[in-house]
Design a protein around this motif. Structure first.
Motif, mmCIF file in Angstrom:
data_model
loop_
_atom_site.group_PDB
_atom_site.id
_atom_site.type_symbol
_atom_site.label_atom_id
_atom_site.label_comp_id
_atom_site.label_asym_id
_atom_site.label_seq_id
_atom_site.Cartn_x
_atom_site.Cartn_y
_atom_site.Cartn_z
ATOM 1 N N MET A 1 4.573 -2.461 4.817
ATOM 2 C CA MET A 1 5.608 -2.532 5.826
ATOM 3 C C MET A 1 6.089 -1.148 6.244
ATOM 4 S SD MET A 1 9.285 -4.413 5.785
ATOM 5 C CE MET A 1 10.002 -2.931 5.088
ATOM 6 N N LEU A 2 6.227 -0.251 5.265
ATOM 7 C CA LEU A 2 6.609 1.124 5.598
ATOM 8 C C LEU A 2 5.524 1.806 6.424
ATOM 9 C CD1 LEU A 2 8.208 2.274 2.222
ATOM 10 C CD2 LEU A 2 9.390 1.753 4.355
ATOM 11 N N GLY A 3 4.253 1.462 6.156
ATOM 12 C CA GLY A 3 3.167 1.999 6.973
ATOM 13 C C GLY A 3 3.272 1.557 8.419
ATOM 14 N N ALA A 4 3.713 0.325 8.631
ATOM 15 C CA ALA A 4 3.907 -0.169 9.997
ATOM 16 C C ALA A 4 5.131 0.464 10.649
ATOM 17 C CB ALA A 4 4.056 -1.693 9.976
ATOM 18 N N GLN A 5 6.123 0.829 9.826
ATOM 19 C CA GLN A 5 7.327 1.455 10.391
ATOM 20 C C GLN A 5 7.017 2.807 11.012
ATOM 21 O OE1 GLN A 5 10.667 1.985 7.660
ATOM 22 N NE2 GLN A 5 11.687 3.316 9.155
ATOM 23 N N LEU A 6 6.005 3.503 10.472
ATOM 24 C CA LEU A 6 5.649 4.818 11.021
ATOM 25 C C LEU A 6 5.363 4.754 12.517
ATOM 26 C CD1 LEU A 6 3.482 6.312 8.145
ATOM 27 C CD2 LEU A 6 5.436 7.441 9.217
ATOM 28 N N ASP A 60 9.917 -16.910 10.235
ATOM 29 C CA ASP A 60 9.114 -16.059 9.366
ATOM 30 C C ASP A 60 9.266 -14.599 9.805
ATOM 31 O OD1 ASP A 60 6.759 -15.696 7.438
ATOM 32 O OD2 ASP A 60 5.990 -14.809 9.280
ATOM 33 N N LEU A 61 9.632 -13.731 8.877
ATOM 34 C CA LEU A 61 9.935 -12.341 9.225
ATOM 35 C C LEU A 61 8.708 -11.589 9.726
ATOM 36 C CD1 LEU A 61 12.306 -11.415 6.258
ATOM 37 C CD2 LEU A 61 12.949 -11.909 8.619
ATOM 38 N N LYS A 62 7.565 -11.867 9.148
ATOM 39 C CA LYS A 62 6.340 -11.228 9.618
ATOM 40 C C LYS A 62 6.110 -11.530 11.093
ATOM 41 C CE LYS A 62 1.316 -11.658 9.053
ATOM 42 N NZ LYS A 62 0.250 -12.256 8.223
ATOM 43 N N ARG A 63 6.300 -12.800 11.469
ATOM 44 C CA ARG A 63 6.103 -13.183 12.878
ATOM 45 C C ARG A 63 7.088 -12.452 13.785
ATOM 46 N NH1 ARG A 63 6.696 -19.331 13.521
ATOM 47 N NH2 ARG A 63 4.894 -19.184 12.125
ATOM 48 N N ALA A 164 1.313 -0.709 15.336
ATOM 49 C CA ALA A 164 2.333 -1.198 14.404
ATOM 50 C C ALA A 164 2.200 -2.702 14.203
ATOM 51 C CB ALA A 164 3.726 -0.851 14.919
ATOM 52 N N ALA A 165 2.002 -3.446 15.302
ATOM 53 C CA ALA A 165 1.837 -4.894 15.195
ATOM 54 C C ALA A 165 0.611 -5.239 14.360
ATOM 55 C CB ALA A 165 1.732 -5.514 16.587
ATOM 56 N N GLY A 166 -0.483 -4.493 14.562
ATOM 57 C CA GLY A 166 -1.704 -4.752 13.799
ATOM 58 C C GLY A 166 -1.518 -4.524 12.308
ATOM 59 N N ILE A 167 -0.788 -3.458 11.945
ATOM 60 C CA ILE A 167 -0.539 -3.185 10.519
ATOM 61 C C ILE A 167 0.311 -4.297 9.910
ATOM 62 C CG2 ILE A 167 0.560 -1.599 8.898
ATOM 63 C CD1 ILE A 167 -0.145 0.681 10.826
ATOM 64 N N LEU A 169 0.330 -7.357 10.576
ATOM 65 C CA LEU A 169 -0.443 -8.577 10.340
ATOM 66 C C LEU A 169 -0.958 -8.652 8.911
ATOM 67 C CD1 LEU A 169 -2.493 -8.837 13.665
ATOM 68 C CD2 LEU A 169 -0.656 -10.360 12.905
ATOM 69 N N GLY A 170 -1.031 -7.505 8.243
ATOM 70 C CA GLY A 170 -1.520 -7.482 6.869
ATOM 71 C C GLY A 170 -0.464 -7.757 5.818
ATOM 72 N N LEU A 171 0.738 -8.144 6.217
ATOM 73 C CA LEU A 171 1.815 -8.338 5.253
ATOM 74 C C LEU A 171 1.630 -9.568 4.367
ATOM 75 C CD1 LEU A 171 5.088 -7.374 7.161
ATOM 76 C CD2 LEU A 171 4.237 -6.384 5.046
ATOM 77 N N GLY A 172 0.814 -10.521 4.779
ATOM 78 C CA GLY A 172 0.675 -11.737 3.980
ATOM 79 C C GLY A 172 1.799 -12.710 4.268
ATOM 80 N N ASN A 173 2.033 -13.633 3.343
ATOM 81 C CA ASN A 173 2.965 -14.737 3.606
ATOM 82 C C ASN A 173 4.173 -14.729 2.671
ATOM 83 O OD1 ASN A 173 1.277 -15.875 5.649
ATOM 84 N ND2 ASN A 173 -0.058 -16.663 4.019
#
Length: 389
Positions: A1-6, A60-63, A164-167, A169-173
């Motif tokens: 998640m921090l990687g996506a925040q970048l 869902d927070l990921k969504r 960022a959106a693509g990264i 997607l890897g968060l899981g459930n």
């Protein structure tokens, strides 16, 4: 998640210079348009934020985080084809609306993913990323303007939000609320329940009051920094260095906080941040009033300390939100906090400007600094209260 925040945070600031260049140099707009730009960037947090928080707590927070970055990418892409300033401002408003979902969803995700004793550390890293993007994003945007048009920068930045959106997607459930919810409740009922959380949790309410008041006193003088720089006979280069130093100080302090683990007393840190900021603001206000000159190196260093002090306030406050909020209501709590602090940031600069017009630029710094010193005492008293710790 921090990687996506970048890339997510970087995208917020990459085209900041491009928007300003397009308005000022391509369309030659006046000060009113820039005031409307500030409003377009801030108002979604105030007008839409509380409802966004209710939606976040149902979803869902990921969504939410993926869709908010996709929405930001679409808005940024559309900005490349804006025919005039009015349409561009509407697009900026829509992009900020997407941001109003991402920030509280990120706080809720941190609460789920991170053990309580590591919240301060992760919030420190998160804030460091945010501060670094505020320095690097506009700097890169200005550099790109030497080679690209503002429209092309918008197109490139849309790709950054897609990254960022693509990264994400890897968060899981793992980012679903485990608290049962009634499907019959309306969004407005959810908003009221979110507000009631502040009444049930005194630490949340006191933290929000300390944060909101701190932002109010800070923004009494923050927008006057360019004028203070000029009053002290520095040039634009020193102003740029001071702003960069503030960002760098924020990054460094956030990383120091991020290196800590275990339980911390957030109100003590908030009080320390205000106790550092207040005297520096008073000193900066007294310098032009007394006709004193400062070496530019001292001036820049003081802004680095101000950036560090601000981090010492923001990081603990986010930790308070995550520690105290019920997981089923954290989206609404975080959105309410965003709405309150942004509202304060919209009002305070006008009061600070009025004080500067009536008295002097230094008077706004002195007034804000004295108030921050008094606020630090309130924070230390909160830290001493058994009910809040």
């Amino acid at each position: 998640m921090l990687g996506a925040q970048l890339p997510a945070d970087f995208a917020d600031w990459l085209d900041f210079v491009a928007v300003g260049a397009l308005l000022a140099f391509t369309w030659n707009v006046g000060p009113t348009a820039f005031a409307l730009l500030a409003a377009a960037m801030a108002l979604p947090y105030v007008l839409i934020g509380p409802l966004a928080g209710a939606i976040i707590d149902r979803t869902d927070l990921k969504r939410v985080m993926v869709l908010s970055n996709l929405g930001r990418a679409l808005a940024t892409f559309t900005a490349a084809f804006a025919p005039d300033a009015a349409i561009l401002l509407v697009i900026v408003f829509l992009r900020s609306t997407a941001d109003a979902f991402f920030a509280p969803a990120k706080q809720a995700a941190i609460q789920i993913l991170v053990p309580t004793h590591d919240l301060m550390a992760v919030n420190g890293i998160s804030h460091a990323i945010n501060q670094a993007s505020k320095v690097a994003g506009p700097a890169l945007g200005g550099l790109l303007l030497l080679f690209l048009s503002p429209q092309n920068i918008f197109l490139a930045n849309a790709g950054v939000s897609l990254l960022a959106a693509g990264i994400l997607l890897g968060l899981g459930n793992r980012l679903r609320s485990t608290t049962p919810r009634s499907a019959e409740k309306s969004l407005f009922t959810d908003v009221r329940e979110g507000l009631a959380e502040f009444r049930r949790k005194p630490a949340l309410l006191i933290g929000l009051l300390l944060m909101a008041m701190g932002y109010f006193f800070l923004f009494l003088y923050d927008s006057l920094i360019p004028l203070l720089t000029r009053a002290l006979d520095y040039d634009q280069a020193v102003f740029g260095l001071a702003i960069a130093a503030a960002g760098g100080g924020g990054v460094l302090a956030s990383l120091v906080l991020g290196a800590w683990s275990g339980e911390r007393r957030p109100f003590v840190l908030m009080g320390a941040g205000y106790l550092i900021s207040g005297p520096i603001a008073v000193f900066l206000g007294l310098a032009p009033t007394a006709g004193q000159s400062l070496p530019w190196t001292v001036y820049v260093f003081l802004f680095a300390l101000l950036g560090a002090a601000t981090a010492a306030v923001v990081v603990p406050f986010k930790t308070i939100i995550q520690r105290e909020s019920d997981p089923s209501r954290i989206g609404r709590v975080a959105s309410t906090c965003e709405a309150v602090t942004v509202s304060v940031m919209l009002v305070a600069p006008f009061i600070g400007a009025a004080v500067a017009e009536l008295y002097s630029i230094g008077a706004s710094f002195i007034a804000g600094g004295v108030a921050l010193i008094l606020l630090s005492i309130a924070a230390f008293l909160a830290a001493a209260s058994p009910r809040l710790n």
